[in-house]
Design an enzyme around this catalytic site. Structure first.
Site: not given
Ligand code: LLP
Length: 415
Positions: A238, A277-278, A314, A344-345, A372
């Protein structure tokens, strides 16, 4: 940022952006091996020992080359589907370094995960627990599980990515979780190893993370009173990234704050997993796109480019802001414009109300597209997915071919 501008030329890791666009065409995703490695190493260096591990959250960007790179740096993997499992197995990941989250695991998914011997299944509901118990008993293999709790913490991010609030579908809420722990602890073929949570994504301050640690510490205390002893706390991911000059904690600050919270809450005996992730890939990726047309209207100027919401959803989905830079230094005066795609949106925009000095055929660089972006891409409007390249050791390597129209047809049957 590893993007630089000198003498009218934009480079990513010293490679000219225009040359990449010429060679691979546009739209095109570009990743930096160096940035991904640096991001991972920054957190690994503060938050990795025999108790603490970093698991990369595959959904952020599931490119095989990126998974392989992270695996070689010592990462484990957080998966949410069998497709993601196939990917990490394909690059040779150790099943013992895989955790599996997600609210909708099918019988087949659970069976395969147990048989493969992954480290942990993060359970999101009581009925999932019942299903795991049934399957594990039939297989006569103990299923390792962590209960995902929903600590009801507001991470202060977009409503769609605030997963730790009680109003979402994720995890088991504080009222019901004790029953789940007791049920799992008593089941013969369930090995209750831990507690898991993920409070949201793009979190820009440390407080919600700290609050979550103390909330979980209280739960662990309650569990101990019932003689339920765990070995693992999976703290989810997160951590946010800087999209628009917004100040976010560094990986190091985040890691150190968690270490302090773990100590302050007497949790040092537990194994800890972070599912990031991010923050690992987000700022290590770019989307290159070409200006097709400039449409000047009395109301608004539109810069129409060849990338669209099918490549980067996004902005349309969350109103997210990505920086847009013109790779050519234009002498034209700046115009106030919306940068829009060909789909087309009305929601097909990549940036609104930007000031850009652009001409037709210029290359634009959309930043912070490592996470993402390609993993959420679609084929809307029958648009094939773009190629993806990685800059590694001063070379640009193709890591994913441009999709062909035949690829799109390949699943279809004309009747
Ligand atoms: N663990 C779980 C259970 C998750 O659901 C997620 C992300 C992560 C870890 C990794 O989170 P991060 O470190 O990447 O924040 N599509 C959205 C973000 C969706 C995140 C979903 N879950 C965007 O583009 O902002």
């Amino acid at each position: 940022m590893n993007i630089k501008h000198r003498n009218g030329i934009y480079t990513i890791d010293s490679i000219s952006v225009k040359e990449i666009a010429e060679k691979f065409g546009t739209p095109c995703f570009v990743y930096s091996d160096l940035s991904i490695s640096r991001n991972f190493e920054e957190i690994r260096d503060v938050f990795s020992d025999d108790k603490k591990s970093i698991y990369y959250s595959v959904k952020a960007n599931s490119s095989l080359s990126i998974l392989k790179l992270l695996s070689s740096l010592g990462s484990g993997f957080d998966i949410v589907s069998m497709g993601e499992l196939d990917r990490v197995i394909k690059i040779g990941a150790d099943p013992k370094k895989i955790v599996y989250s997600g609210v909708g695991k099918s019988e087949k998914d659970i069976k395969r995960s147990i048989e493969l011997g992954i480290y942990c299944i993060n359970v999101e509901s009581f009925s999932e627990l019942e299903r795991i118990k049934k399957i594990a008993s039939e297989l006569k293999i103990k299923a390792p599980v962590a209960i995902r709790v929903n600590p009801n913490i507001d991470p202060g991010s977009h409503e769609y990515i605030s997963t730790g609030l009680e109003s979402t579908k994720f995890g088991i809420n504080l009222k019901n979780m004790m029953d789940a722990f007791i049920y799992a602890d008593e089941a013969e073929y369930i090995d209750l190893i831990g507690i898991d949570y993920h409070i949201g994504s793009q979190i820009e301050t440390l407080d919600p993370f700290i609050e979550a640690v103390s909330s979980v510490a209280k739960i662990i205390k309650e569990l101990k009173k019932k003689d339920i002893n765990l070995e693992l706390i999976d703290m989810g991911g997160g951590l946010g990234i800087d999209y628009e000059g917004n100040k976010v904690p560094s990986m190091k600050e985040y890691g150190n704050a968690l270490i302090k919270a773990i100590k302050d809450n007497n949790l040092e005996e537990y194994k800890i997993i972070l599912e990031l992730g991010r923050s690992i890939v987000g700022n290590a990726g770019y989307l290159l796109t070409k200006v097709e047309y400039i449409k000047r209207d009395s109301e608004k100027n539109y810069v129409i480019v060849d990338a669209g919401m099918d490549n980067l959803i996004r902005p349309a989905l969350y109103g997210a802001w990505h920086n847009i830079i013109c790779a050519s230094i234009d002498s034209n005066e700046e115009i106030l414009c919306d940068v829009v795609g060909p789909v087309c949106e009305c929601a097909d925009f990549l940036g609104k109300d930007r000031k850009l000095s652009v001409s037709q055929d210029d290359i634009l660089i959309i930043t912070s597209c490592g996470a993402y972006a390609s993993s959420m891409a679609s084929n809307y409007n029958s648009r094939p997915k773009p190629p993806e390249v990685m800059i590694k050791n001063s070379e640009v390597k193709l890591i994913s071919n441009k999709e062909s129209i035949e690829d799109l047809f390949s699943r279809e049957i004309i009747i």
